[in-house]
Enzyme design. Structure first.
Site, PDB file in Angstrom:
ATOM      1  N   HIS A 200      -3.142   6.864   2.411  1.00 33.35           N
ATOM      2  CA  HIS A 200      -3.425   5.457   1.945  1.00 33.35           C
ATOM      3  C   HIS A 200      -5.360   5.455   2.250  1.00 33.35           C
ATOM      4  O   HIS A 200      -4.661   5.840   3.296  1.00 33.35           O
ATOM      5  CB  HIS A 200      -2.660   4.919   2.484  1.00 33.35           C
ATOM      6  CG  HIS A 200      -2.435   3.355   2.269  1.00 33.35           C
ATOM      7  ND1 HIS A 200      -3.990   2.793   0.942  1.00 33.35           N
ATOM      8  CD2 HIS A 200      -3.161   1.969   2.737  1.00 33.35           C
ATOM      9  CE1 HIS A 200      -4.252   1.973   0.913  1.00 33.35           C
ATOM     10  NE2 HIS A 200      -3.588   1.204   2.464  1.00 33.35           N
TER      11      HIS A 200
ATOM     12  N   CYS B 283       0.575  -1.074   0.256  1.00 34.01           N
ATOM     13  CA  CYS B 283      -0.092  -0.253  -0.110  1.00 34.01           C
ATOM     14  C   CYS B 283       0.937   0.923   0.131  1.00 34.01           C
ATOM     15  O   CYS B 283       0.411   2.182  -0.009  1.00 34.01           O
ATOM     16  CB  CYS B 283      -0.921  -0.408   1.275  1.00 34.01           C
ATOM     17  SG  CYS B 283      -2.174  -1.851   0.989  1.00 34.01           S
TER      18      CYS B 283
ATOM     19  N   ASN C 176     -10.155   0.220   0.467  1.00 35.21           N
ATOM     20  CA  ASN C 176      -8.687   0.072   0.156  1.00 35.21           C
ATOM     21  C   ASN C 176      -8.471  -0.626  -0.882  1.00 35.21           C
ATOM     22  O   ASN C 176      -8.392  -1.494  -1.476  1.00 35.21           O
ATOM     23  CB  ASN C 176      -8.104  -0.663   1.432  1.00 35.21           C
ATOM     24  CG  ASN C 176      -6.638  -0.353   1.995  1.00 35.21           C
ATOM     25  OD1 ASN C 176      -6.140  -0.721   0.278  1.00 35.21           O
ATOM     26  ND2 ASN C 176      -5.963  -0.845   2.722  1.00 35.21           N
TER      27      ASN C 176
HETATM   28  O1  UT7 Z   1      -3.653  -1.306   3.058  1.00 30.73           O
HETATM   29  C1  UT7 Z   1      -2.904  -1.466   4.632  1.00 30.73           C
HETATM   30  C2  UT7 Z   1      -3.528  -1.209   5.954  1.00 30.73           C
HETATM   31  N1  UT7 Z   1      -4.423  -1.772   6.766  1.00 30.73           N
HETATM   32  C3  UT7 Z   1      -4.914  -0.966   6.938  1.00 30.73           C
HETATM   33  O2  UT7 Z   1      -5.098  -0.037   7.702  1.00 30.73           O
HETATM   34  C4  UT7 Z   1      -5.931  -1.676   7.647  1.00 30.73           C
HETATM   35  C5  UT7 Z   1      -5.518  -1.686   9.333  1.00 30.73           C
HETATM   36  N2  UT7 Z   1      -6.805  -2.327  10.848  1.00 30.73           N
HETATM   37  C6  UT7 Z   1      -8.634  -1.606  10.310  1.00 30.73           C
HETATM   38  O3  UT7 Z   1      -8.892  -1.228   9.557  1.00 30.73           O
HETATM   39  C7  UT7 Z   1      -8.925  -2.245  11.890  1.00 30.73           C
HETATM   40  O4  UT7 Z   1      -8.149  -3.262  12.822  1.00 30.73           O
HETATM   41  C8  UT7 Z   1      -9.819  -3.362  11.266  1.00 30.73           C
HETATM   42  C9  UT7 Z   1     -11.065  -2.349  10.049  1.00 30.73           C
HETATM   43  C10 UT7 Z   1      -9.918  -4.341   9.763  1.00 30.73           C
HETATM   44  C11 UT7 Z   1     -10.871  -4.485  12.066  1.00 30.73           C
HETATM   45  O5  UT7 Z   1     -10.980  -3.144  13.104  1.00 30.73           O
HETATM   46  P1  UT7 Z   1     -11.028  -3.381  14.187  1.00 30.73           P
HETATM   47  O6  UT7 Z   1     -11.802  -2.197  14.599  1.00 30.73           O
HETATM   48  O7  UT7 Z   1     -10.288  -3.735  14.916  1.00 30.73           O
HETATM   49  O8  UT7 Z   1     -11.846  -4.572  14.995  1.00 30.73           O
HETATM   50  P2  UT7 Z   1     -11.798  -6.069  15.282  1.00 30.73           P
HETATM   51  O9  UT7 Z   1     -11.408  -6.893  14.483  1.00 30.73           O
HETATM   52  O10 UT7 Z   1     -11.718  -6.213  17.241  1.00 30.73           O
HETATM   53  O11 UT7 Z   1     -12.811  -7.110  15.379  1.00 30.73           O
HETATM   54  C12 UT7 Z   1     -14.348  -6.356  16.450  1.00 30.73           C
HETATM   55  C13 UT7 Z   1     -15.255  -7.909  16.829  1.00 30.73           C
HETATM   56  C14 UT7 Z   1     -14.373  -8.928  16.347  1.00 30.73           C
HETATM   57  O12 UT7 Z   1     -15.542  -9.474  17.510  1.00 30.73           O
HETATM   58  P3  UT7 Z   1     -15.655  -9.993  18.455  1.00 30.73           P
HETATM   59  O13 UT7 Z   1     -13.957 -10.887  18.089  1.00 30.73           O
HETATM   60  O14 UT7 Z   1     -15.352  -8.351  20.023  1.00 30.73           O
HETATM   61  O15 UT7 Z   1     -16.885 -10.240  19.196  1.00 30.73           O
HETATM   62  C15 UT7 Z   1     -14.391  -9.412  14.779  1.00 30.73           C
HETATM   63  O16 UT7 Z   1     -14.435 -10.563  15.163  1.00 30.73           O
HETATM   64  O17 UT7 Z   1     -15.909  -7.362  15.265  1.00 30.73           O
HETATM   65  C16 UT7 Z   1     -15.713  -8.569  14.597  1.00 30.73           C
HETATM   66  N3  UT7 Z   1     -15.780  -8.830  12.404  1.00 30.73           N
HETATM   67  C17 UT7 Z   1     -16.617  -8.791  11.819  1.00 30.73           C
HETATM   68  N4  UT7 Z   1     -17.919  -8.293  12.265  1.00 30.73           N
HETATM   69  C18 UT7 Z   1     -19.075  -7.860  11.510  1.00 30.73           C
HETATM   70  C19 UT7 Z   1     -14.522  -8.675  12.390  1.00 30.73           C
HETATM   71  N5  UT7 Z   1     -15.074  -8.100  11.333  1.00 30.73           N
HETATM   72  C20 UT7 Z   1     -15.994  -7.891  10.668  1.00 30.73           C
HETATM   73  C21 UT7 Z   1     -17.229  -7.813   9.989  1.00 30.73           C
HETATM   74  N6  UT7 Z   1     -18.591  -8.007  10.378  1.00 30.73           N
HETATM   75  N7  UT7 Z   1     -16.087  -7.852   8.530  1.00 30.73           N
END
Ligand code: UT7
Length: 325
Positions: free
Chosen positions: A252, A119, A282
């Site tokens: 980005h 990226c 993204n």
């Molecule tokens: O291109 C390179 C750069 N990439 C990035 O910058 C990505 C950086 N990271 C992010 O943008 C975020 O970490 C994410 C968007 C990937 C995830 O967001 P988060 O707020 O960190 O969520 P999380 O991973 O802590 O997940 C929270 C909850 C989990 O459930 P529990 O364990 O709390 O019950 C996940 O299982 O959300 C759940 N979850 C979803 N629920 C519905 C994860 N993905 C999904 C989904 N739909 N698609």
């Protein structure tokens, strides 16, 4: 030899198939994967993304963006003397997407190669093109970010497959007597290879390992927020400028929360943040030139504006380019 390099044209191209979060959620539900528009919007700011048809490659998207950028610069393809494509989803193992794209443009002879910095690829490629122009190796460069990330997504993993999209953006960077690119700052930290990767390769005629994207989202998030601020500050310092000199921040486009946090740290009002992640998702190396072209064509970004472009992603890589548009 030219003292400076300057962007003289921008272009972009999105494959026609657009999926809203609701469209994607319905497709995933049919495979037993649960997600929702509400979750995706709240955690990422993404509302929709575009996916390329199965027979469309990165060079197919890239060449359309390139033609538009060449046209905007008032040039012909035959004027181009350097092509750099930033991509992590090239058409083939080799040759480069840049060579394939050069042929599709109907030109031959100029240097053409790919840059692989995920990226951060576009800011890496732009920095290389700037250096090659300043040292006299090129005078009219085409710098392209082109991706078909839909090909490497694991559609059974809801934590990653809702985040990415396909597309391409391009700029023409020309030798100039007036300043365009003012400073840049590139970094990588290979200790973090595992937090965002496609851990497979082709060996003995087979895919060895896993050819689908893996990401530790929270680890990427934490690193991204810190490095985007430090890269912007380092770039401003090199140009002897301050936060207040930035007209537009084009980070980005991965997650609106990371982008807003970066703008806040740089004391920029939200209006100065260019946002296309809502409509494109993204698109990795394509995200910055896509956002740039959309804002130029909508009339938001004008000639003479000062832009801070910032990339961050797999590697772990990051970097910034400060420029006078
Ligand atoms: O291109 C390179 C750069 N990439 C990035 O910058 C990505 C950086 N990271 C992010 O943008 C975020 O970490 C994410 C968007 C990937 C995830 O967001 P988060 O707020 O960190 O969520 P999380 O991973 O802590 O997940 C929270 C909850 C989990 O459930 P529990 O364990 O709390 O019950 C996940 O299982 O959300 C759940 N979850 C979803 N629920 C519905 C994860 N993905 C999904 C989904 N739909 N698609």
């Amino acid at each position: 030899m030219a003292q400076y390099s300057r962007i003289t044209g921008t272009g972009s191209f999105l494959p026609p198939r657009r999926l809203s979060n609701a469209d994607l959620a319905a497709e995933l539900a049919a495979k037993g994967v649960e997600t929702s528009d509400e979750w995706i919007v709240e955690r990422t700011g993404i509302h929709a993304r575009h996916f390329a048809a199965p027979d469309v490659s990165s060079s197919d998207l890239g060449v359309e963006a390139a033609k538009r950028a060449i046209d905007a610069a008032g040039l012909q393809p035959s004027d181009i003397d350097l092509i750099i494509v930033a991509t992590s989803t090239p058409d083939m193992v080799f040759p480069s997407a840049a060579c394939i794209l050069q042929n599709k443009l109907g030109i031959a002879g100029c240097a053409a190669f790919d840059v692989q910095a995920v990226c951060s690829g576009f800011v890496y490629a732009l920095t290389i093109a700037d250096a090659m122009i300043k040292t006299g190796s090129a005078s009219k460069a085409l710098v392209i970010g082109a991706e078909v990330f839909s090909r490497i997504l694991d559609f059974s993993d809801r934590t990653t497959c809702v985040l990415f999209g396909d597309g391409a953006g391009a700029v023409v960077l020309e030798a100039s007597d007036t300043p365009g690119i003012l400073a840049s700052d590139l970094h990588a930290d290979g200790r973090h290879v595992g937090i965002l990767c496609v851990p497979g390769n082709v060996s003995g005629g087979k895919v060895v390992g896993d050819a689908l994207l893996k990401m530790d989202g929270q680890a990427v998030f934490k690193l991204a927020v810190g490095v985007l601020e430090s890269a912007a500050r380092a770039t401003l310092a090199k140009a002897n400028m301050t936060d207040a000199d930035i007209d537009w921040l084009i980070p980005h486009q991965a997650n609106i929360r990371i982008m807003q946090s970066t703008a806040k740290k740089l004391k920029l009002p939200p209006e100065k943040l260019i946002v296309t992640v809502d409509q494109h998702g993204n698109t990795s190396a394509a995200s910055i030139p896509l956002a740039l072209d959309a804002s130029v064509r909508s009339g938001k970004i004008k000639k003479g504006d000062t832009l801070m472009l910032e990339g961050v992603g797999g590697g772990f890589t990051w970097g910034a380019v400060l420029l006078n548009f």
